[in-house]
Design an enzyme around this catalytic site. Structure first.
Site, PDB file in Angstrom:
ATOM      1  N   HIS A 156      45.460  43.757  30.795  1.00  0.00           N
ATOM      2  CA  HIS A 156      45.107  42.631  31.697  1.00  0.00           C
ATOM      3  C   HIS A 156      44.627  43.134  33.063  1.00  0.00           C
ATOM      4  CE1 HIS A 156      47.366  39.930  28.918  1.00  0.00           C
ATOM      5  NE2 HIS A 156      48.189  40.958  28.855  1.00  0.00           N
ATOM      6  N   SER A 277      20.986  53.424  47.785  1.00  0.00           N
ATOM      7  CA  SER A 277      20.586  52.107  48.280  1.00  0.00           C
ATOM      8  C   SER A 277      19.486  52.284  49.311  1.00  0.00           C
ATOM      9  CB  SER A 277      21.798  51.420  48.910  1.00  0.00           C
ATOM     10  OG  SER A 277      21.380  50.444  49.841  1.00  0.00           O
ATOM     11  N   LYS A 283      25.579  54.860  49.771  1.00  0.00           N
ATOM     12  CA  LYS A 283      25.752  54.372  48.406  1.00  0.00           C
ATOM     13  C   LYS A 283      25.358  55.366  47.322  1.00  0.00           C
ATOM     14  CE  LYS A 283      26.250  49.951  47.742  1.00  0.00           C
ATOM     15  NZ  LYS A 283      27.345  49.391  46.946  1.00  0.00           N
ATOM     16  N   GLU A 290      25.651  50.326  34.483  1.00  0.00           N
ATOM     17  CA  GLU A 290      25.420  48.874  34.536  1.00  0.00           C
ATOM     18  C   GLU A 290      24.326  48.458  33.554  1.00  0.00           C
ATOM     19  OE1 GLU A 290      26.735  48.139  39.167  1.00  0.00           O
ATOM     20  OE2 GLU A 290      24.755  48.924  38.734  1.00  0.00           O
TER      21      GLU A 290
END
Ligand code: ARG
Length: 457
Positions: A156, A277, A283, A290
Site C-alpha cells: 500500500h 529541464s 533537474k 516515464e
C-alpha cells in the site's frame, strides 16, 4: 492505380476510396515475409507439377531480385499499388514478364496476408524473447550484487517489512520470466501454415502442404481452410503477451522512478537515460522510465483493438482484417525499445546501500517479526498482534523508540524476547530470518535469482 483485379469493372476506383482502401503504406513492413512465402509457394507449385519446374525456378529468382531491389533502394517502393502482395506481383512482372501472374496460381491474398503476418509475428516473438533474455540476465546480475543489501519493502506504499535489493529486483525478473515463457507458448500457435487454404475452401492443386510448411519453418499445417483465413487469435494472443510484458515493464519503471526520487534516494538512474529541464538547472528527470510506463497504454490499446476488430464479424475473410497489422506493429514498436531502454537503465543504476539500509531500519517494520516471535513463545498470534500494535501506538504517542518500549514492556513476562530485542530491530537479521524458499534471506534470494537465470537459458 495498379491492381490485381478489374476485368469485370467499367470504372476506376474513386481516388479517395483508393487511398482509404490501400494497406501498402503499412503492410510493406511484411515485404520479407511476403516474398519468402511467395518463393516457397512458387517452388511448391513446381514440385507438384502445377507449373514446369523451370518456371517455378524463374519465379523464385525473380522474387529474390524484387526483395534485393526493395532493400537497396527506398524509391523502388514508390508505386501506387494496393498492398504488399500487389506490389510484389507488379514488380515481379517487370522482372520476368507475364509469368509473374502464375505465382498467384490457386492462391488468394486472403491466405497470403495471414501467412505473412504469421511469419512476421514468429520473427517478432524471437526478437522480443532475445530482448527479454538480456533484460532478465541484467536484472539478475544487478540483483546478485545486492542480494544481501537490506531495503524497505512496501505494501500500500507504506513501510511493511525489510527485504533485500536482490529480492526486489528478483520480483521484477520473475514476472518477465513468465512473459518469456508465455511467448514460447504463443509461438506454438503462431507457427502454423495457412498457405494452401485458397480463398476459404482449400486448394484444388496437388500441393504438398506439409513440405511447404517445412520449407517456411512452420511446425504444423492449418486443419480447416475457412478457419485458417478467418483466424486472428494468434495475433491477439501475441499482442496480449506484449501488453502483459509492457505492464510488467511499467511497474519496474514506476519502482525505479520512485526509488530514485529524493524522499527515497535508494538508487540513482544513469545520466544517459535521464533528461534535464530547460528551466530548472538541477533537474535529472526519469523520462526514459516515464515513457516505458506510458507506452503500456499503446499495448493495452492493441489488445482491445484486435478483440474489437474480430468480434462479431462473420467467418471468412473480411476487409476488416486489414486493420489487424497496425495493432500488431504498434504494440511491438512500444515493447521492443522499452525492453532495451529498461535494460540500459537497470545496467547503469547505482545503488545507495546506506540510504536503503537506513530506511530498512525503520522500527515499525519489525512489528510483524516481533508478533511472530511472541506467538512462538506461546502467546496466541492474534493476541501477540494486538500487544505489538498497542506498543506501536504507545511509542508514537510517547515519541519513544519502539524497541526500547517493547523491551521495557516485555521484560517481566517474556524475558527471552526482551533479551533479543536488538536482533528484531536489525534489518540484516530481520531479512536473514526469512530463509524459506522464495523468502528475502540472502541465500534464498541468490537461489531464486539463479533459478530465474536458468529459466531463460
Ligand atoms: N491488404 C489485404 C489485407 O491486409 C490483403 C487481403 C486482401 N484480400 C481481399 N480479398 N481483398 O488483409
Amino acid at each position: 492505380m495498379t491492381k490485381l483485379w478489374g476485368g469485370n469493372y467499367e470504372a476506376e476506383p474513386d481516388r479517395l476510396f483508393w487511398e482509404f482502401n490501400r494497406s501498402f503504406p503499412f503492410d510493406r513492413r511484411l515485404m520479407r515475409e511476403e516474398i519468402a512465402a511467395s518463393r516457397a509457394y512458387a517452388l511448391a507449385l513446381g514440385k507438384c507439377r502445377a507449373l514446369p519446374m523451370k518456371d517455378a525456378a524463374k519465379l523464385d529468382r525473380g522474387l529474390a531480385r524484387v526483395l534485393a531491389k526493395y532493400e537497396a533502394n527506398p524509391a523502388y517502393a514508390d508505386i501506387d499499388v494496393e498492398d504488399v502482395h500487389s506490389f510484389v506481383e507488379t514488380r515481379l512482372e517487370e522482372e520476368i514478364g507475364s509469368l509473374a501472374g502464375q505465382g498467384h496460381l490457386g492462391r488468394s491474398r486472403n491466405e497470403q496476408s495471414v501467412t505473412a503476418l504469421r511469419l512476421f509475428i514468429r520473427g517478432a516473438i524471437d526478437d522480443v524473447r532475445g530482448g527479454l533474455q538480456e533484460l532478465i540476465r541484467t536484472l539478475v546480475s544487478r540483483a546478485l550484487e545486492g542480494a544481501a543489501a537490506p531495503m524497505p519493502g512496501y505494501t500500500h506504499t507504506r513501510e511493511a517489512e525489510p527485504i533485500t535489493f536482490g529480492h526486489w529486483a528478483g520480483a521484477h525478473a520473475w514476472a518477465l520470466v513468465r512473459d518469456f515463457e508465455r511467448l514460447a507458448d504463443t509461438r506454438v500457435r503462431v507457427n502454423v501454415l495457412p498457405l494452401g487454404s485458397g480463398a476459404l475452401a482449400g486448394t484444388a492443386l496437388p500441393l504438398k502442404r506439409e513440405a511447404l510448411a517445412r520449407a517456411l519453418g512452420f511446425a504444423a499445417v492449418s486443419e480447416n481452410a475457412l478457419d485458417a483465413i478467418s483466424d486472428r487469435d494468434f495475433a491477439a494472443e501475441f499482442v496480449f503477451v506484449l501488453a502483459q510484458t509492457q505492464t510488467h515493464l511499467s511497474r519496474l519503471a514506476e519502482d525505479l522512478i520512485h526509488y530514485s526520487s529524493r524522499p527515497y534516494g535508494f538508487l540513482a538512474l544513469p545520466d544517459a537515460f535521464t533528461t534535464g529541464s530547460s528551466l530548472m538547472p538541477q533537474k535529472k528527470n526519469p523520462d526514459s522510465m516515464e515513457l516505458v510506463r506510458g507506452k503500456a497504454s499503446r499495448t493495452t490499446g492493441s489488445v482491445v483493438r484486435l478483440l474489437a476488430l474480430t468480434s462479431g464479424i462473420p467467418v471468412g475473410y473480411q476487409k476488416d482484417f486489414q486493420e489487424d497489422k497496425e495493432a500488431v506493429f504498434d504494440a511491438l514498436d512500444a515493447v521492443l525499445p522499452s525492453i532495451m531502454v529498461a535494460t540500459g537503465v537497470v545496467r547503469g543504476v547505482t545503488l545507495n546501500r546506506e540510504a536503503m539500509k537506513k530506511a530498512a531500519a525503520a522500527e515499525g517494520m519489525m512489528a510483524a517479526s516481533l508478533a511472530v516471535a511472541l506467538a512462538r513463545e506461546g502467546v496466541p498470534f492474534r493476541k501477540a498482534h494486538g500487544m505489538v500494535g498497542s506498543m506501536v501506538t504507545d511509542a508514537v504517542k510517547a515519541n519513544f523508540p519502539l524497541g526500547d518500549l517493547a523491551r521495557a514492556t516485555l521484560k517481566g513476562r517474556h524475558p527471552r524476547i526482551a533479551a533479543r530485542m536488538k536482533d528484531f530491530f536489525d534489518p540484516e537479521k530481520a531479512v536473514a530470518a526469512k530463509a524459506a524458499r522464495g523468502g528475502t534471506a540472502p541465500a534464498a534470494v541468490r537461489a531464486s535469482l539463479r533459478a530465474a537465470r536458468a529459466r531463460v537459458r
